[in-house]
Design an enzyme around this catalytic site. Structure first.
Site, PDB file in Angstrom:
ATOM      1  N   ASN A  25      35.444  44.701   6.749  1.00 18.24           N
ATOM      2  CA  ASN A  25      34.514  44.807   5.737  1.00 18.24           C
ATOM      3  C   ASN A  25      34.547  43.614   3.940  1.00 18.24           C
ATOM      4  O   ASN A  25      35.154  44.435   3.407  1.00 18.24           O
ATOM      5  CB  ASN A  25      34.141  46.085   5.668  1.00 18.24           C
ATOM      6  CG  ASN A  25      32.869  46.581   5.088  1.00 18.24           C
ATOM      7  OD1 ASN A  25      31.432  46.541   5.698  1.00 18.24           O
ATOM      8  ND2 ASN A  25      32.726  46.756   3.866  1.00 18.24           N
ATOM      9  N   ARG A  41       0.819  -1.515   0.003  1.00 15.13           N
ATOM     10  CA  ARG A  41      -0.102   0.101  -0.114  1.00 15.13           C
ATOM     11  C   ARG A  41       0.204   0.960   0.003  1.00 15.13           C
ATOM     12  O   ARG A  41       0.521   2.430  -0.297  1.00 15.13           O
ATOM     13  CB  ARG A  41      -0.458   0.808   1.349  1.00 15.13           C
ATOM     14  CG  ARG A  41      -2.434  -0.921   1.078  1.00 15.13           C
ATOM     15  CD  ARG A  41      -3.669  -0.416   1.770  1.00 15.13           C
ATOM     16  NE  ARG A  41      -3.596  -0.737   3.337  1.00 15.13           N
ATOM     17  CZ  ARG A  41      -3.551  -1.024   4.518  1.00 15.13           C
ATOM     18  NH1 ARG A  41      -3.992   0.033   4.640  1.00 15.13           N
ATOM     19  NH2 ARG A  41      -3.036  -1.607   5.125  1.00 15.13           N
TER      20      ARG A  41
END
Ligand code: UD1
Ligand code: CA
Length: 451
Positions: free
Chosen positions: A374, A15
């Site tokens: 940065n 199933r």
């Protein structure tokens, strides 16, 4: 007590409409069988898995699972008693046998421990109450509440069908009683199967008191179809989310939090909706996880926020960091305290030092970025030359201008500057400015002449 678990996993599971054995279907990112084995390992039990349908697939899967695991083959699926019989040659008379189903994955260690503890007479069974007991074996008890028989649906009388205490399939029994009982089981029933459940009548008739232990019905549910599998997924999600609440984590919505691993957390953490937590997750205090995040094997420090729609794998993020929205931190990323990773930034095998920032549209691969540096928008580490990966190092307090390509291997020093739009192929010393781009030219009145 030496526990030996026999896990029934020979059934076809047609199933499920799958090419795989039923027990290989996954819930919470793990096969049902692996979940059962995880529980037996917690009980310090060795396990024998009974194989039948798709035994090759299951054997293959078992190779990746750790634990004291053996297998037995059931040649024809003649019923649950036949399945257990096919594993008996692996067991010893000194052992206590626990029978589990490979497709009943959520049964708790606690319930099984109680079942084991209550098997002192030699036999105990795990039951539950269902409003609709249709299809299950009904537990017949005597006046003292000991089990005297289990009657399958197909064989039950009208009165027996009214019993709503059902057998979960899980039982605990001394090996010697089991071995003797199995000899007496026949297939003289409506299904012409060898029912393991006949043990109850056989052993009760010997005067042995069989104790039914009642579990809550969520943990003893099985899955035969994709619908039932989805129902288990939702039960598991609920159990795991409850666990987070019990640990003091604030959840925006329990039904929209998916835990597929282990979560450790300090105080005052919060998790917004649609978050998936996989593998090992360790959160410090006051960590906030925004909506729609995926985290796998991640460590996050105190007061850090993961903004929505980010994807973090095999990554460690320090305290007071801000990540996302839309960040992707891949394997081997270390984001140190106070650093910021903004939107559409991808990192891999990269350390972003304390207080460093990569706020927009960047790829940092195989890179070591110093403190307070940065990284401008659009910066890319060109870490791959088509054959090998190379390292990029940027010192502390430096500034990489937007849209720069850092062609690795390359080293940029401390307090150094890279002009926007540069392609950096040579090392940049400390305190220097590097500009590597075509010079801008101006042609006065150029467009006027054209017209
Ligand atoms: C079984 C019980 C029933 C119980 C129910 C709980 C029996 C006879 N009945 O019924 O009392 O209420 O479970 O879910 O035991 N399997 C094998 N080999 C076989 C047959 C089965 O390995 O030959 C495995 C299946 O893969 C499955 C488990 O055993 O994992 C149970 O088998 P299944 O046929 O589903 O039993 P039920 O009829 O549901
Ligand atoms: Ca079944």
């Amino acid at each position: 007590m030496n526990i030996h678990t026999i896990i029934l996993a020979a059934g076809a599971g047609s199933r499920m409409k799958s090419n795989q054995a039923k027990v290989l279907q996954r819930i919470g990112g793990m096969s049902m069988l692996q979940r059962v084995l995880q529980t037996t390992t917690k009980l310090n039990s060795k396990s024998t898995v009974v194989l039948g349908h798709d035994k090759e697939g299951v054997l293959q899967h078992l190779q990746d699972i750790e634990g004291n695991i053996s297998t037995a083959i059931q040649v024809n699926q003649l019923g649950t008693a036949d399945a257990v019989k096919s594993a008996m040659h692996n067991t010893k008379s000194s052992e206590t046998i626990l029978v589990l189903y490979g497709d009943v994955p959520l049964v708790s260690e606690k319930s099984l421990q109680e079942l084991i503890d209550k098997s002192e007479n030699g036999f105990s069974i795990l039951t539950t109450r269902l409003d609709d007991p249709f299809g299950y074996g009904r537990v017949i008890t005597d006046a003292d509440n000991f089990a005297t028989a289990i009657v399958e649906e197909k064989d039950a009388s009208e009165d027996e069908k009214l019993v709503n205490e059902i057998f979960t399939g899980i039982l605990c029994i001394s090996q010697e009683l089991l071995a003797a009982g199995l000899q007496e089981i026949t297939n003289d029933n409506a299904a012409k199967e060898f029912y393991l459940t006949d043990l109850v009548k056989i052993i009760s008739a010997k005067g042995i008191k069989i104790i039914p232990i009642r579990a809550n019905n969520d943990e003893v549910r099985g899955a035969n179809s994709k619908s039932e599998l989805e129902a288990l997924e939702s039960i598991l999600r609920n159990m795991n989310a409850q666990d987070l609440l019990d640990k003091g984590i604030t959840l925006a919505d329990k039904s929209r939090t998916d835990v597929r691993g282990n979560v450790d957390a300090g105080n005052d953490c919060s998790i917004d909706v649609n978050v998936i937590l996989e593998g090992s997750i360790k959160l410090g205090n006051s960590v906030s996880i925004g909506a729609n995040n995926y985290l796998k094997d991640v460590i996050i420090g105190d007061n850090t926020t993961i903004e929505p729609f980010s994807h973090l794998c095999n990554t460690s993020v320090g305290s007071n960091c801000n990540v996302g929205p839309y960040a992707r931190l891949r394997e081997g990323s270390t984001i140190e305290d106070g650093a910021k990773v903004g939107n559409f930034v991808e990192t891999k095998k990269t350390t972003l030092g304390k207080g460093a920032k990569a706020n927009h549209f960047t790829y940092l691969g195989d890179a070591d970025i110093g403190e307070n540096t940065n990284i401008g928008a659009g910066t890319i580490t060109c870490n791959y030359d088509g054959t090998n990966k190379h390292q990029t190092t940027v010192g502390s307090d430096s500034f990489i201008g937007t849209n720069s390509s850092l062609v690795a291997p390359v080293e940029i020093g401390k307090n150094a500057y890279v002009g926007a739009g540069s392609v950096i192929t040579k090392d940049v010393p400390d305190d220097a400015l590097a500009v590597g781009r075509g010079k801008q030219i101006i042609k006065e009145d150029w467009s006027k002449d054209k017209k």
